[in-house]
Design a protein around this motif. Structure first.
Motif, PDB file in Angstrom:
ATOM      1  N   PHE A  99      79.375   9.701  79.773  1.00 24.24           N
ATOM      2  CA  PHE A  99      78.015   9.218  80.028  1.00 24.24           C
ATOM      3  C   PHE A  99      76.973  10.331  79.988  1.00 24.24           C
ATOM      4  O   PHE A  99      75.807  10.082  79.706  1.00 24.24           O
ATOM      5  CB  PHE A  99      77.947   8.522  81.390  1.00 24.24           C
ATOM      6  N   THR A 100      77.388  11.542  80.287  1.00 24.21           N
ATOM      7  CA  THR A 100      76.425  12.641  80.331  1.00 24.21           C
ATOM      8  C   THR A 100      76.090  13.175  78.945  1.00 24.21           C
ATOM      9  O   THR A 100      75.208  14.007  78.799  1.00 24.21           O
ATOM     10  CB  THR A 100      76.947  13.802  81.202  1.00 24.21           C
ATOM     11  N   ASN A 101      76.793  12.690  77.929  1.00 22.77           N
ATOM     12  CA  ASN A 101      76.554  13.098  76.548  1.00 22.77           C
ATOM     13  C   ASN A 101      75.782  11.986  75.852  1.00 22.77           C
ATOM     14  O   ASN A 101      76.318  10.902  75.618  1.00 22.77           O
ATOM     15  CB  ASN A 101      77.880  13.369  75.847  1.00 22.77           C
ATOM     16  N   GLU A 102      74.530  12.242  75.515  1.00 22.82           N
ATOM     17  CA  GLU A 102      73.679  11.190  74.951  1.00 22.82           C
ATOM     18  C   GLU A 102      74.222  10.665  73.623  1.00 22.82           C
ATOM     19  O   GLU A 102      74.196   9.459  73.375  1.00 22.82           O
ATOM     20  CB  GLU A 102      72.247  11.706  74.760  1.00 22.82           C
ATOM     21  N   ASP A 103      74.721  11.549  72.764  1.00 27.84           N
ATOM     22  CA  ASP A 103      75.232  11.107  71.463  1.00 27.84           C
ATOM     23  C   ASP A 103      76.455  10.207  71.619  1.00 27.84           C
ATOM     24  O   ASP A 103      76.556   9.161  70.973  1.00 27.84           O
ATOM     25  CB  ASP A 103      75.587  12.316  70.595  1.00 27.84           C
ATOM     26  N   GLN A 104      77.388  10.619  72.485  1.00 25.58           N
ATOM     27  CA  GLN A 104      78.590   9.813  72.700  1.00 25.58           C
ATOM     28  C   GLN A 104      78.249   8.463  73.323  1.00 25.58           C
ATOM     29  O   GLN A 104      78.809   7.423  72.948  1.00 25.58           O
ATOM     30  CB  GLN A 104      79.578  10.562  73.595  1.00 25.58           C
ATOM     31  N   THR A 105      77.325   8.474  74.269  1.00 19.41           N
ATOM     32  CA  THR A 105      76.916   7.222  74.904  1.00 19.41           C
ATOM     33  C   THR A 105      76.240   6.306  73.895  1.00 19.41           C
ATOM     34  O   THR A 105      76.464   5.084  73.878  1.00 19.41           O
ATOM     35  CB  THR A 105      75.975   7.496  76.091  1.00 19.41           C
ATOM     36  N   GLY A 106      75.413   6.892  73.028  1.00 22.14           N
ATOM     37  CA  GLY A 106      74.773   6.114  71.972  1.00 22.14           C
ATOM     38  C   GLY A 106      75.791   5.480  71.040  1.00 22.14           C
ATOM     39  O   GLY A 106      75.635   4.320  70.620  1.00 22.14           O
ATOM     40  N   GLN A 107      76.850   6.221  70.716  1.00 19.23           N
ATOM     41  CA  GLN A 107      77.909   5.685  69.862  1.00 19.23           C
ATOM     42  C   GLN A 107      78.623   4.521  70.539  1.00 19.23           C
ATOM     43  O   GLN A 107      78.973   3.528  69.889  1.00 19.23           O
ATOM     44  CB  GLN A 107      78.904   6.795  69.524  1.00 19.23           C
ATOM     45  N   ALA A 108      78.832   4.636  71.853  1.00 19.94           N
ATOM     46  CA  ALA A 108      79.486   3.558  72.594  1.00 19.94           C
ATOM     47  C   ALA A 108      78.643   2.288  72.562  1.00 19.94           C
ATOM     48  O   ALA A 108      79.156   1.177  72.371  1.00 19.94           O
ATOM     49  CB  ALA A 108      79.728   4.000  74.037  1.00 19.94           C
ATOM     50  N   ILE A 109      77.347   2.439  72.753  1.00 22.12           N
ATOM     51  CA  ILE A 109      76.455   1.276  72.751  1.00 22.12           C
ATOM     52  C   ILE A 109      76.338   0.695  71.343  1.00 22.12           C
ATOM     53  O   ILE A 109      76.266  -0.530  71.166  1.00 22.12           O
ATOM     54  CB  ILE A 109      75.082   1.660  73.333  1.00 22.12           C
ATOM     55  N   GLU A 110      76.357   1.547  70.337  1.00 23.09           N
ATOM     56  CA  GLU A 110      76.352   1.068  68.948  1.00 23.09           C
ATOM     57  C   GLU A 110      77.603   0.255  68.665  1.00 23.09           C
ATOM     58  O   GLU A 110      77.548  -0.799  68.013  1.00 23.09           O
ATOM     59  CB  GLU A 110      76.259   2.259  67.989  1.00 23.09           C
ATOM     60  N   TRP A 111      78.754   0.729  69.146  1.00 29.47           N
ATOM     61  CA  TRP A 111      80.010  -0.021  69.004  1.00 29.47           C
ATOM     62  C   TRP A 111      79.892  -1.395  69.648  1.00 29.47           C
ATOM     63  O   TRP A 111      80.256  -2.411  69.037  1.00 29.47           O
ATOM     64  CB  TRP A 111      81.149   0.766  69.658  1.00 29.47           C
ATOM     65  N   ALA A 112      79.379  -1.438  70.886  1.00 29.56           N
ATOM     66  CA  ALA A 112      79.263  -2.701  71.601  1.00 29.56           C
ATOM     67  C   ALA A 112      78.307  -3.659  70.892  1.00 29.56           C
ATOM     68  O   ALA A 112      78.564  -4.868  70.803  1.00 29.56           O
ATOM     69  CB  ALA A 112      78.783  -2.445  73.033  1.00 29.56           C
ATOM     70  N   THR A 113      77.220  -3.112  70.359  1.00 29.35           N
ATOM     71  CA  THR A 113      76.229  -3.935  69.658  1.00 29.35           C
ATOM     72  C   THR A 113      76.796  -4.492  68.367  1.00 29.35           C
ATOM     73  O   THR A 113      76.596  -5.673  68.032  1.00 29.35           O
ATOM     74  CB  THR A 113      74.958  -3.112  69.377  1.00 29.35           C
ATOM     75  N   ASN A 114      77.520  -3.678  67.629  1.00 31.09           N
ATOM     76  CA  ASN A 114      78.141  -4.143  66.391  1.00 31.09           C
ATOM     77  C   ASN A 114      79.178  -5.227  66.662  1.00 31.09           C
ATOM     78  O   ASN A 114      79.368  -6.150  65.860  1.00 31.09           O
ATOM     79  CB  ASN A 114      78.795  -2.982  65.647  1.00 31.09           C
ATOM     80  N   LEU A 115      79.841  -5.122  67.794  1.00 31.28           N
ATOM     81  CA  LEU A 115      80.913  -6.067  68.143  1.00 31.28           C
ATOM     82  C   LEU A 115      80.380  -7.387  68.686  1.00 31.28           C
ATOM     83  O   LEU A 115      80.822  -8.469  68.280  1.00 31.28           O
ATOM     84  CB  LEU A 115      81.833  -5.418  69.181  1.00 31.28           C
ATOM     85  N   LEU A 116      79.394  -7.319  69.585  1.00 31.81           N
ATOM     86  CA  LEU A 116      78.963  -8.509  70.310  1.00 31.81           C
ATOM     87  C   LEU A 116      77.481  -8.842  70.151  1.00 31.81           C
ATOM     88  O   LEU A 116      76.994  -9.795  70.760  1.00 31.81           O
ATOM     89  CB  LEU A 116      79.280  -8.340  71.807  1.00 31.81           C
ATOM     90  N   GLY A 117      76.758  -8.050  69.367  1.00 31.18           N
ATOM     91  CA  GLY A 117      75.328  -8.278  69.202  1.00 31.18           C
ATOM     92  C   GLY A 117      74.522  -7.453  70.183  1.00 31.18           C
ATOM     93  O   GLY A 117      75.058  -6.835  71.112  1.00 31.18           O
ATOM     94  N   ALA A 118      73.211  -7.427  69.974  1.00 30.69           N
ATOM     95  CA  ALA A 118      72.336  -6.669  70.870  1.00 30.69           C
ATOM     96  C   ALA A 118      72.486  -7.177  72.295  1.00 30.69           C
ATOM     97  O   ALA A 118      72.565  -8.389  72.517  1.00 30.69           O
ATOM     98  CB  ALA A 118      70.881  -6.804  70.413  1.00 30.69           C
ATOM     99  N   PRO A 119      72.544  -6.285  73.282  1.00 30.58           N
ATOM    100  CA  PRO A 119      72.792  -6.732  74.662  1.00 30.58           C
ATOM    101  C   PRO A 119      71.627  -7.518  75.260  1.00 30.58           C
ATOM    102  O   PRO A 119      70.464  -7.187  75.038  1.00 30.58           O
ATOM    103  CB  PRO A 119      73.021  -5.425  75.428  1.00 30.58           C
TER     104      PRO A 119
END
Length: 284
Positions: free
Chosen positions: A94-114
């Motif tokens: 969570f403290t790494n902005e790039d990694q956190t952004g990648q996680a949210i991108e994964w979730a968005t691609n999988l289930l749509g925008a939150p």
């Protein structure tokens, strides 16, 4: 539908099966959060784990982001075994902005925008201020404040795509009043509350609401297990220990995690009860 049902009247049996499937679909779509993508950061521990299960049961499509691969796998499987609901999870820093952004991108691609982001990220720290190593201070502040800031930044694009969004930050009552031996933890949660209040004012014009939940000590499953072990070791009644813990934290009783979850459910299902006071500290 059994083999004998098919043999007796195959068309009647198949018709009954189709009707049952339609009813199951109707039941799912009638759930309060049906098909809404809820992104939960840190939803594999404490209050977050309780929230994750509760929202999944209400029909939400849950993506769970964690920094603990073992804990998130355990929670995912536990929920699946008890409800047959599938939780999608991703491990990140969570403290790494790039990694956190990648996680949210994964979730968005999988289930749509939150539809909503819930920040249940939490790293406790209880010790006299002068005894806390500088490295621990940095870790607690980074996890509890920078972590949620990163997940919010990563979710904004999705909220704008949807035209609205709801952020719920789970802070703590100690953020409002402080407490002995809780200085750094309280500071990190106070920062989270201030962040939420400022962003709520800043983003309201974009129909993005930010709530800050500040419950007192909450009797989560993990805490209950720990206290039960202490009560057994000290040979005292469990209820007496609960009273001692409550008194030590200036609470009449420990908060039930269900009460926190109910507030979250109200917010997510459209209640305007907290619209004018998005910093919430009453969970009776």
């Amino acid at each position: 539908m059994t083999r004998s049902d098919l043999e007796k009247d195959p068309w009647l049996a198949i018709g009954a099966l189709l009707e049952k499937s339609a009813e199951a679909r109707d039941d799912k779509t009638s759930l309060p959060l049906s098909d809404k993508h809820i992104l939960i950061a840190g939803g594999d521990k404490g209050i977050g784990a309780h929230v994750t299960r509760s929202l999944a049961v209400l029909g939400a499509k849950v993506s769970l982001i964690s920094d603990d691969p073992i804990c998130v796998a355990f929670v995912r499987e536990k929920i699946h075994l008890s409800t047959e609901i599938e939780i999608h999870d991703y491990v990140t820093d969570f403290t790494n902005e790039d990694q956190t952004g990648q996680a949210i991108e994964w979730a968005t691609n999988l289930l749509g925008a939150p539809y909503s982001l819930i920040n249940a990220i939490d790293l406790p720290c209880s010790a006299p201020f002068g005894e806390i190593p500088a490295s621990d201070i940095q870790t607690v502040l980074s996890t509890n404040l920078l972590g949620p800031a990163n997940t919010i930044r990563g979710s904004l694009a999705g909220f704008k795509e949807n035209g609205s969004g709801i952020v719920i930050n789970i802070a703590a009552a100690i953020a409002l009043n402080g407490g002995a031996n809780q200085s750094i933890y309280a500071a990190s949660k106070a920062g989270l509350v201030a962040l939420g209040q400022s962003l709520n004012a800043e983003l309201s014009a974009q129909d993005i609401s930010v709530y800050s939940l500040c419950p007192g000590i909450t009797l989560t499953a993990d805490l209950e297990k720990t206290l039960a072990s202490i009560a057994e070791q000290q040979n005292i009644p469990f209820e007496s220990l609960l009273e001692q813990v409550s008194k030590a934290n200036n609470q009449p009783f420990l908060i039930n995690p269900k009460n926190v979850t109910v507030v979250i459910e109200e917010i997510l299902t459209g209640s305007t009860r907290y619209k004018d006071n998005p910093t919430i500290s009453n969970f009776d």
